[in-house]
Design an enzyme around this catalytic site. Structure first.
Site, PDB file in Angstrom:
ATOM      1  N   ASP A   1       0.827  -1.226   0.000  1.00 11.30           N
ATOM      2  CA  ASP A   1       0.000   0.000   0.000  1.00 11.30           C
ATOM      3  C   ASP A   1       0.854   1.266   0.000  1.00 11.30           C
ATOM      4  O   ASP A   1       0.606   2.180  -0.776  1.00 11.30           O
ATOM      5  CB  ASP A   1      -1.013  -0.006   1.160  1.00 11.30           C
TER       6      ASP A   1
ATOM      7  N   GLY B   1      -7.113  -7.155  18.060  1.00 12.59           N
ATOM      8  CA  GLY B   1      -5.652  -7.222  18.050  1.00 12.59           C
ATOM      9  C   GLY B   1      -5.086  -8.423  17.313  1.00 12.59           C
ATOM     10  O   GLY B   1      -3.949  -8.820  17.557  1.00 12.59           O
TER      11      GLY B   1
ATOM     12  N   GLY C   1      -4.950  -8.461  13.947  1.00 10.67           N
ATOM     13  CA  GLY C   1      -4.653  -8.007  12.587  1.00 10.67           C
ATOM     14  C   GLY C   1      -5.867  -8.160  11.688  1.00 10.67           C
ATOM     15  O   GLY C   1      -5.746  -8.140  10.460  1.00 10.67           O
ATOM     16  N   LEU C   2      -7.062  -8.307  12.261  1.00  4.75           N
ATOM     17  CA  LEU C   2      -8.284  -8.479  11.461  1.00  4.75           C
ATOM     18  C   LEU C   2      -9.151  -7.219  11.520  1.00  4.75           C
ATOM     19  O   LEU C   2     -10.295  -7.217  11.103  1.00  4.75           O
ATOM     20  CB  LEU C   2      -9.058  -9.718  11.934  1.00  4.75           C
TER      21      LEU C   2
ATOM     22  N   SER D   1     -10.370  -5.050  14.057  1.00  3.68           N
ATOM     23  CA  SER D   1     -11.472  -4.715  14.960  1.00  3.68           C
ATOM     24  C   SER D   1     -11.587  -3.202  15.084  1.00  3.68           C
ATOM     25  O   SER D   1     -12.679  -2.673  15.320  1.00  3.68           O
ATOM     26  CB  SER D   1     -11.249  -5.339  16.336  1.00  3.68           C
TER      27      SER D   1
ATOM     28  N   GLU E   1      -8.438   7.059  13.731  1.00  2.00           N
ATOM     29  CA  GLU E   1      -7.366   6.140  14.151  1.00  2.00           C
ATOM     30  C   GLU E   1      -6.024   6.874  14.231  1.00  2.00           C
ATOM     31  O   GLU E   1      -5.291   6.738  15.204  1.00  2.00           O
ATOM     32  CB  GLU E   1      -7.258   4.948  13.185  1.00  2.00           C
TER      33      GLU E   1
ATOM     34  N   ASP F   1      -7.997  -0.900   5.636  1.00  2.00           N
ATOM     35  CA  ASP F   1      -8.956  -1.526   6.552  1.00  2.00           C
ATOM     36  C   ASP F   1     -10.318  -0.839   6.475  1.00  2.00           C
ATOM     37  O   ASP F   1     -11.368  -1.487   6.413  1.00  2.00           O
ATOM     38  CB  ASP F   1      -8.473  -1.406   8.004  1.00  2.00           C
TER      39      ASP F   1
HETATM   40  P1  ADP Z   1      -6.946  -4.738  15.149  1.00  2.00           P
HETATM   41  O1  ADP Z   1      -7.612  -3.588  14.463  1.00  2.00           O
HETATM   42  O2  ADP Z   1      -6.092  -5.543  14.223  1.00  2.00           O
HETATM   43  O3  ADP Z   1      -7.893  -5.613  15.894  1.00  2.00           O
HETATM   44  P2  ADP Z   1      -5.788  -2.580  16.606  1.00  2.00           P
HETATM   45  O4  ADP Z   1      -4.657  -2.502  17.560  1.00  2.00           O
HETATM   46  O5  ADP Z   1      -5.756  -1.715  15.404  1.00  2.00           O
HETATM   47  O6  ADP Z   1      -5.953  -4.123  16.222  1.00  2.00           O
HETATM   48  O7  ADP Z   1      -7.141  -2.236  17.358  1.00  2.00           O
HETATM   49  C1  ADP Z   1      -7.455  -2.874  18.563  1.00  2.00           C
HETATM   50  C2  ADP Z   1      -7.992  -1.845  19.554  1.00  2.00           C
HETATM   51  O8  ADP Z   1      -9.309  -1.425  19.141  1.00  2.00           O
HETATM   52  C3  ADP Z   1      -8.180  -2.418  20.934  1.00  2.00           C
HETATM   53  O9  ADP Z   1      -7.006  -2.288  21.686  1.00  2.00           O
HETATM   54  C4  ADP Z   1      -9.296  -1.548  21.495  1.00  2.00           C
HETATM   55  O10 ADP Z   1      -8.779  -0.315  21.955  1.00  2.00           O
HETATM   56  C5  ADP Z   1     -10.125  -1.250  20.273  1.00  2.00           C
HETATM   57  N1  ADP Z   1     -11.288  -2.147  20.132  1.00  2.00           N
HETATM   58  C6  ADP Z   1     -11.568  -2.959  19.093  1.00  2.00           C
HETATM   59  N2  ADP Z   1     -12.749  -3.611  19.267  1.00  2.00           N
HETATM   60  C7  ADP Z   1     -13.231  -3.188  20.454  1.00  2.00           C
HETATM   61  C8  ADP Z   1     -14.405  -3.487  21.223  1.00  2.00           C
HETATM   62  N3  ADP Z   1     -15.317  -4.356  20.801  1.00  2.00           N
HETATM   63  N4  ADP Z   1     -14.574  -2.834  22.418  1.00  2.00           N
HETATM   64  C9  ADP Z   1     -13.656  -1.956  22.861  1.00  2.00           C
HETATM   65  N5  ADP Z   1     -12.541  -1.647  22.199  1.00  2.00           N
HETATM   66  C10 ADP Z   1     -12.309  -2.244  21.023  1.00  2.00           C
HETATM   67 MG    MG Z   2      -6.561  -1.947  13.548  1.00  2.00          MG
END
Ligand code: ADP
Ligand code: MG
Length: 419
Positions: free
Chosen positions: A52, A139, A141-142, A144, A182, A194
């Site tokens: 990217d 966390g 890498g998918l 969230s 973000e 993403d």
């Molecule tokens: P990824 O996006 O790969 O899962 P990231 O580090 O980019 O990993 O994002 C993860 C962060 O997003 C978590 O540490 C949290 O702060 C937040 N997060 C994601 N889903 C939720 C949820 N369902 N409730 C609260 N926080 C969330």
């Molecule tokens: Mg992320």
């Protein structure tokens, strides 16, 4: 040996899950009904890794795993938030006077979206109460995080009448707000793949994302058929759950090496070189000639990954499109090997998971995401995923690694209103 954890996507109707999960949490915490529920998916990238920022190509699909947000607007500019991950912790933030990095922790993602929309001139975005329930693994890498920012962006669009969520063009503005949330509020660097996947993917399709900066947001995506079921296939995702301890500065180093290589080669980005190599009569020789112009072995390895990986994206699309699953699998394998040997961003856990998947009969397997931990994907015959995940878990146990967890990825739909 213990059974591997297989993470099912919420199918709806179950107590505490899906839209009902978000609604019941909302009612319990705020003592009233929400105005609606919106959802957005996590994503997994099929191929095109570390391309990217080189103006290259990538190919994400939306996961069936989604984040559901229940919201109700408020008359003031306050925001109250709660997540099913910590149902007893309510977060409160005031949008008035809010600055970049003004919120910490998980709430920075959804609050960041409201902040970014207001920064972009959408002053009608006001305060709201929100409850969030999710089955996207956090966390791994998918993405969230994108599932959370994109579901919030669509909810705010709808609640405050911005009129953006109904068109592809409008969604691009919501994507920008999710990316800013973000980058500027949560302080997590993200390039936009993403959020584009979560907002623009279609069920049964992969999203071919062309990252050339000169393309407009309407020109840079193509929907590519990716019907696993019709081909009798399954896409297994295994999250290694490995700690990302060694990645300090590694990502920035890779980017700097690529930028420097482009400067030496006299081009704006490595995509231009990849395109020249692709159209030359003898691609292997053309690539060799490019590499010989670079000053050291490490740079040659990095550039070789980027150029060959960009080429693999369209080759994968073509192979899968004509039903050549063997070749599609070989391209997964070649991608992983290049990330391991040339780009050097894999880890012992990722390599073991990939090796086991291949030995157990996957057509191909590769790490997905930035590397140094996170997940692998494997293209396998339908019905084989669970057994393969168990074998990987057993081998992880024997090697003293963390217990992995797995899920099946089916290309799903983008952010939408649920009720
Ligand atoms: P990824 O996006 O790969 O899962 P990231 O580090 O980019 O990993 O994002 C993860 C962060 O997003 C978590 O540490 C949290 O702060 C937040 N997060 C994601 N889903 C939720 C949820 N369902 N409730 C609260 N926080 C969330
Ligand atoms: Mg992320």
């Amino acid at each position: 040996m213990s059974q591997v954890r297989f993470m099912e996507a919420w199918s709806g109707g179950e107590t505490g899950q899906g839209p009902e999960g978000a609604v019941s949490l909302f009612s319990r915490v705020y003592g009233q009904e929400p105005a609606g529920v919106w959802s957005a998916p996590g994503r997994v990238n099929l191929i095109g890794e570390h391309t990217d920022y080189n103006a290259g190509l990538c190919l994400p699909i939306a996961l069936p795993h989604r984040t559901f947000v229940a919201l109700k607007p408020r008359q003031d500019h306050r925001v109250r938030l709660v997540s099913s991950m910590a149902p007893d912790d309510q977060v409160r933030v005031d949008l008035d006077g809010l600055q970049a990095r003004g919120v910490t922790g998980w709430a920075s993602y959804p609050v960041g979206v409201a902040w970014a929309l207001r920064q972009a001139g959408y002053d009608q975005v006001g305060g709201f109460d929100m409850a969030l329930a999710s089955c996207v693994p956090v966390g791994s890498g998918l993405s969230s995080s994108a599932a959370m920012t994109c579901s919030t962006a669509l909810a705010l669009d709808d609640l405050f009448g911005l009129g953006l969520g109904g068109s592809d063009q409008g969604r691009v503005t919501l994507i920008d707000a999710a990316v800013r949330a973000e980058n500027d509020m949560a302080g997590a660097s993200t390039g936009g793949m993403d959020q584009s996947a979560s907002m623009r993917c279609q069920a049964g399709k992969a999203l071919r994302l062309d990252c050339r900066p000169e393309l407009s947001a309407m020109e840079n995506v193509t929907q590519v058929p990716f019907d696993l079921e019709a081909r009798g296939l399954e896409l297994l995702v295994v999250d290694t759950q490995a700690q990302h301890q060694l990645n300090d500065g590694q990502y920035e180093q890779r980017r700097t090496t690529c930028d420097e290589a482009a400067r030496i080669l006299g081009v704006g980005n490595l995509r231009q070189v990849a395109d020249e190599v692709k159209v030359s009569e003898d691609s292997a020789t053309a690539l060799q000639e490019v590499l010989e112009r670079l000053p050291d072995e490490v740079t040659r390895h990095r550039v070789r990954h980027v150029i060959t990986e960009i080429g693999r994206v369209d080759r994968f699309i073509e192979a899968f499109g004509r039903g050549d699953v063997q070749e599609a699998g070989r391209l997964f394998n070649a991608s992983h090997d290049s990330l391991r040997d040339d780009y050097q961003v894999t880890s012992p856990e990722l390599d073991l998971a990939v090796d086991v998947a291949r030995a157990e009969g996957a057509y191909g397997a590769r790490m997905t995401g930035g590397g140094f931990g996170g997940s692998i994907i494997a293209l396998v015959d339908a019905g084989k995923g669970r057994g393969m995940a168990q074998t990987i878990a057993d081998r992880f146990h024997a090697a003293g690694f963390h217990e992995p967890r797995a899920l099946a990825a089916l290309p799903s739909s983008s952010a939408r209103r649920e009720c």
